[in-house]
Design a protein around this motif. Structure first.
Motif, mmCIF file in Angstrom:
data_model
loop_
_atom_site.group_PDB
_atom_site.id
_atom_site.type_symbol
_atom_site.label_atom_id
_atom_site.label_comp_id
_atom_site.label_asym_id
_atom_site.label_seq_id
_atom_site.Cartn_x
_atom_site.Cartn_y
_atom_site.Cartn_z
ATOM 1 N N ASP A 235 28.965 29.324 27.582
ATOM 2 C CA ASP A 235 30.010 29.234 26.562
ATOM 3 C C ASP A 235 29.517 29.747 25.215
ATOM 4 O O ASP A 235 30.239 29.678 24.222
ATOM 5 C CB ASP A 235 30.519 27.797 26.426
ATOM 6 N N SER B 176 31.076 36.053 45.187
ATOM 7 C CA SER B 176 31.228 35.094 44.091
ATOM 8 C C SER B 176 32.432 35.477 43.242
ATOM 9 O O SER B 176 32.890 36.623 43.267
ATOM 10 C CB SER B 176 29.969 35.074 43.209
ATOM 11 N N CYS B 177 32.927 34.518 42.483
ATOM 12 C CA CYS B 177 34.046 34.755 41.573
ATOM 13 C C CYS B 177 33.546 34.710 40.137
ATOM 14 O O CYS B 177 32.946 33.708 39.723
ATOM 15 C CB CYS B 177 35.129 33.704 41.787
ATOM 16 N N LEU B 178 33.757 35.753 39.382
ATOM 17 C CA LEU B 178 33.431 35.793 37.958
ATOM 18 C C LEU B 178 34.694 35.453 37.169
ATOM 19 O O LEU B 178 35.711 36.138 37.294
ATOM 20 C CB LEU B 178 32.923 37.178 37.558
ATOM 21 N N GLN B 179 34.623 34.413 36.351
ATOM 22 C CA GLN B 179 35.777 33.992 35.542
ATOM 23 C C GLN B 179 35.379 33.980 34.080
ATOM 24 O O GLN B 179 34.297 33.499 33.722
ATOM 25 C CB GLN B 179 36.235 32.591 35.970
ATOM 26 N N PHE B 180 36.235 34.501 33.207
ATOM 27 C CA PHE B 180 35.932 34.522 31.775
ATOM 28 C C PHE B 180 37.235 34.637 30.988
ATOM 29 O O PHE B 180 38.302 34.964 31.531
ATOM 30 C CB PHE B 180 35.002 35.695 31.428
ATOM 31 N N PHE B 181 37.154 34.351 29.705
ATOM 32 C CA PHE B 181 38.286 34.495 28.792
ATOM 33 C C PHE B 181 37.958 35.615 27.809
ATOM 34 O O PHE B 181 36.820 35.733 27.355
ATOM 35 C CB PHE B 181 38.542 33.185 28.048
ATOM 36 N N TYR B 182 38.950 36.436 27.498
ATOM 37 C CA TYR B 182 38.718 37.552 26.588
ATOM 38 C C TYR B 182 39.837 37.621 25.548
ATOM 39 O O TYR B 182 40.934 37.098 25.739
ATOM 40 C CB TYR B 182 38.608 38.872 27.356
ATOM 41 N N HIS C 125 37.177 29.996 22.371
ATOM 42 C CA HIS C 125 38.010 29.447 23.420
ATOM 43 C C HIS C 125 37.536 28.064 23.848
ATOM 44 O O HIS C 125 38.344 27.200 24.181
ATOM 45 C CB HIS C 125 38.026 30.361 24.654
ATOM 46 N N ARG D 249 24.846 29.777 35.547
ATOM 47 C CA ARG D 249 26.142 30.095 36.137
ATOM 48 C C ARG D 249 27.280 30.015 35.128
ATOM 49 O O ARG D 249 28.333 30.609 35.321
ATOM 50 C CB ARG D 249 26.423 29.131 37.296
ATOM 51 N N ILE D 250 27.096 29.230 34.061
ATOM 52 C CA ILE D 250 28.151 29.037 33.070
ATOM 53 C C ILE D 250 27.573 29.333 31.692
ATOM 54 O O ILE D 250 26.469 28.897 31.375
ATOM 55 C CB ILE D 250 28.699 27.594 33.108
#
Length: 588
Positions: free
Chosen positions: A493, A568-574, A530, A490-491
């Protein structure tokens, strides 16, 4: 390189300038051996460059470039390792690093044929000679700097001091030659097959003799964490220290342990100070008052960018792994509980020691080196009919809910496939998973297949369905039948080189790359990740320099997730910076 300002020179003995350069080569350690170097005396001037270009190499996802270099003198400039043509910087060192040969290594990845350039840059005066020796390329990625598990039978970037101690550390498997002292197994594998480094305290060693094992040259502007395992068993055990040394200054003690610590491997973590200076760290073993004094170390891990406490606080909580009902990593040279079900052109167990790129995997998945084993089917362009090469697992245990988990790799035509079949009782076999064509070049991809609850006689097979048009292979490793339904990560990095089972889409024009620090292009891309906010953490990115063209696409695909009620919620940094930046899309 005839376009550079001057040339590298092959020579023996000392260079022509006093107070700079080596006096022997690295290969033989004598003045009879040869090495390559740049002479920085007149007519050379500051900033001029000489480039030594390698032969052309075939594309590869990860090979390790290893070499030894010598940078001694008050006016040393820089030594750079580049991809020739694109000038992509792979590795660099600058300044006076002392009168000794040092070890350098860097992982090289390229989607195209490439050449490597060693670029020497002239410093401020004639006392700036730089030398290189013993260049090699080996399959698989390099170990991280300052790290070593000794499993390839070498000290990696560590070396035994020649004139600052009394004797040397050695590599060993199993027990030491002395009774009732030292380990009987290594820490990495927990077996007598694995390697570790140790000091042998028997004759001719005397009480108080010391041995130094020294790291490669490092820099830690944000500090670092040294993590290792040690073994100190014996009634007369002496002591062990870890020192930090800036260049050739007096070493500073960071850690000390004395006496018998029992027959066990013990973990130690040490903070290394923040410094912009070049330094190394030293493992010192000291002989006690008797032969029962062997001391060993294993699994040395050096992590840049913060203290040990910092990394402990930012490391995600470990996920409890699913228990395996059956597993096979092929390391014993057999198929374990699996059976060959085709006699013609069968699966084979092999390793990367004799592998040729495009004909077999260069490294296995379990050990991530050329010594580890995997199962594969070689493919030859013989033409003719399609054929199956099959591994089977008969009579899965009834009543269990199982997940088939494995790693795979393929270099084949687009109509050759790897498939998983399940046959219940006398009914026809059903395809539950399939993957066609080539995976991302020389990279292991991960998958898991839900088999459900086994309620009747069930036959499980993994089949390579071969269309013999081109030379290539299909390979698998680390086959596991896990208890319970398959789990999806699910996660992610990207700190783990396995990148959470994500995989590049081989049908796209190019691939995403795992990277740390700044990218190779100026005025674009990230300079840190990040997760940690440092140049030590990893992220995924696309490199858009040549040979990429406008509108070329790279796709990174996640593992398969189960549907969740309510979504579901997809969260990411770009990160998107640069005047020519294209687009980032997310698809389902």
């Amino acid at each position: 390189d005839t376009t550079s300002d001057f040339y590298w020179t092959r020579t023996q003995k000392a260079t022509d300038s006093i107070g700079t350069g080596p006096t022997t080569d690295h290969t033989t350690g004598t003045d009879r051996g040869y090495y390559i170097y740049i002479e920085t005396s007149s007519p050379q001037i500051r900033g001029q460059k000489a480039r030594l270009i390698s032969p052309m190499y075939t594309q590869a996802s990860s090979v390790c470039l290893k070499f030894h270099y010598h940078m001694y003198g008050p006016s040393i400039g820089s030594l750079n390792v580049l991809i020739a043509g694109t000038q992509r910087l792979l590795w660099t060192k600058s300044g006076n690093l002392g009168n000794r040969w040092r070890y350098g290594h860097v992982t090289v990845s390229s989607n195209d044929q490439y050449q490597i350039a060693f670029e020497g840059v002239v410093g401020s005066s004639f006392q700036g000679d730089i030398a290189v020796d013993d260049i090699s390329l080996v399959n698989g990625p390099c170990e991280e700097e300052g790290s070593c598990n000794f499993e390839d039978g070498t000290f990696c970037g560590f070396y035994n001091s020649k004139d600052e101690d009394n004797f040397d550390w050695a590599l060993n498997q199993g027990g030491t030659i002395s009774f009732d002292t030292g380990p009987t197994v290594d820490h990495t594998t927990g077996t007598s097959v694995g390697y570790y480094a140790y000091i042998e305290s028997s004759f001719p060693q005397n009480h108080g003799d010391k041995a130094w094992l020294v790291s490669e040259v490092l820099e830690s502007p944000k500090g670092a964490c040294l993590d290792f395992w040690y073994h100190m068993k014996g009634n007369t055990t002496g002591n062990m220290s870890v020192y930090h040394r800036v260049l050739d200054a007096t070493p500073t003690s960071l850690w000390f342990k004395k006496g018998d610590q029992g027959d066990r491997w013990i973990n130690a973590k040490i903070d290394l100070p923040t410094t912009n200076d070049h330094y190394d760290f030293i493992f010192e073993g000291v002989v006690g008052d008797g032969f029962e004094s062997d001391i060993a170390i294993d699994d040395v891990s050096f992590i840049q960018g913060g203290t040990c406490a910092y990394f402990a606080s930012t490391t995600p909580a470990p996920v409890t792994p699913q228990e395996a009902a059956y597993e096979c990593d092929f390391e014993d040279g057999t198929f374990c509980d699996w059976q060959l079900e085709t006699n013609d052109k069968p699966w084979l167990v092999s390793s990367g020691q004799t592998a040729v790129y495009g004909q077999a995997p260069l490294i296995d998945h379990t050990r991530q080196n050329v010594f580890g084993k995997y199962a594969y089917v070689p493919v030859q362009p013989t033409g003719g009919a399609v054929y199956f090469s099959t591994l089977g697992f008969r009579s899965l245990p009834k009543g269990l809910t199982l997940c088939l988990d494995f790693w795979y790799q393929a270099f084949v035509s687009s109509d050759t496939s790897l498939s998983v079949y399940v046959q219940n009782g006398t009914s026809s076999a059903v395809v539950t998973w399939t993957r066609r064509g080539t995976t991302a070049r020389d990279q292991w991809s991960h998958t898991s297949v839900n088999l459900g609850t086994i309620r009747s006689s069930t036959h499980l097979t993994i089949s390579a369905v071969i269309v013999p048009r081109t030379i290539g292979y299909v390979a698998v490793d680390d086959l596991k039948l896990l208890n319970g339904a398959c789990q999806s990560p699910r996660i992610c990095d990207f700190e783990d080189p396995l990148i959470c089972g994500y995989k590049n889409d081989a049908t796209a024009e190019f691939t995403w790359s795992r990277h740390k620090g700044a990218t190779s292009s100026s005025s674009t891309g990230a300079t840190n990740d990040h997760t940690y906010g440092t140049g030590i953490g990893y992220y995924m990115y696309i490199e858009t320099s040549l040979p990429r063209q406008p509108n070329d696409k790279a796709r990174l695909i996640t593992s398969q997730y189960e549907a969740v009620a309510g979504g579901s919620c997809l969260q990411f940094f770009y990160h998107m910076w640069g005047v020519d930046t294209g687009a980032l899309n997310v698809y389902l």
